[in-house]
Motif scaffolding. Structure first.
Motif: not given
Lengths: 192, 192
Positions: A134-135, A141-143, A150-151, A172-174
């Motif tokens: 998961g991490a 995904s974030f980078y 991602r949405y 904020s998450f995005l």
């Protein structure tokens, strides 16, 4: 009381009656109102939690700017594994989005669970493996993915509870402003 | 032959004679010349390796630019855990820096090891926990610390083998050009 927790542990390993007694003995029920800190950034995380009801978010405070980076809903095990294992100050906070009911187990009792439960070590291994995957997914995904992608992924992977998360937490998450999230949503719903 | 491997496993859990037979049965010795690919980005990683001799680096190809992001030396267990567990294409390559001797175990045999070794599941849990901590530390460091700080940390944490790594791999690890690494080294050695 812990039926939901036990049914979740059974998804990892076989559990017998003695194990169930042990689980009931070692986990403690905690209740939190909405918008309440469960773990505070900077303090050492000494617990693993199981969310039996409610919704949590993980956030990091970067120079006074609070950024949400993970959501966790009922049925999930959750912790700051890094802080839990190393006994170092947590780099993140865990905060309720809704009123939540959690079952917590301290680090020391978790070691006891691993040791005394018939398949305790196996449960621990599978749990950490899952957290690891998961991490890594999250970080990659974030980078590597733009906010819109991602949405769509967030919608896709969290159908059960996405509508319960306020829009500013999603923005904020995005890593974007709420206005930009509005534009993304308009674009998506126009195309579909 | 596998003495070094067994002594390392003993650092995690107790191991008896039957376990040693099992380890000898399940691990396979592999030899690689220097600058040789052990795992190729894009292929599914199906093994866990123990480095009994040599030095490896992990790299990611980003638009044709090859970036080194981890070094692993003798005495380490290593794998692309994410690819190994999910059976998805690896997002990184593992390449030898020196001629290396590895002991490999396939995913299927690793499951057998977890199951049949007296403390197999515990060994697996501790191994994944350690990998998890390493990965998180690495990512946090990469995104939050400047190259000079990361270089000092690299020197500090890898005293045993840092002098065996070519400078251009170190520069790549720091995300800077070899010339910038020269300047950092001059600054550090002037101050000390």
């Amino acid at each position: 009381m812990t039926d939901f927790l036990i049914s979740k542990i059974k998804q990892y390993v076989e559990v017998d009656d003695a194990d169930i007694d042990l689980i009931n003995e070692l986990f403690v029920k905690e209740k939190y109102p909405e918008n309440t800190i469960v773990l505070s950034q900077g303090s050492v995380c000494n617990k693993l939690w199981f969310i039996s009801r409610g919704l949590l978010r993980f956030s990091i405070n970067v120079d006074g700017d609070e950024r949400t980076f993970v959501f966790r809903n009922e049925g999930s095990f959750t912790s700051d594994i890094d802080s839990l294992l190393k006994k170092t100050p947590s780099t993140k906070s865990i905060i309720t989005i809704e009123e939540s009911e959690l079952y917590s187990i301290t680090y020391e009792k978790l070691q006891l669970l691993y040791k005394k439960m018939k398949n305790g070590e196996r449960f621990g291994r599978l749990l950490v493996e899952e957290t690891f995957i998961g991490a890594v997914n999250h970080i990659v995904s974030f980078y590597s993915e733009p906010p819109e992608k991602r949405y769509i992924k967030l919608l896709d992977q969290n159908k059960d509870f996405i509508q319960r998360i306020p829009q500013y937490h999603i923005a904020s998450f995005l890593g974007i402003k709420p206005q930009s999230l509005c534009r993304i949503k308009k674009r998506i719903y126009k195309t579909n």
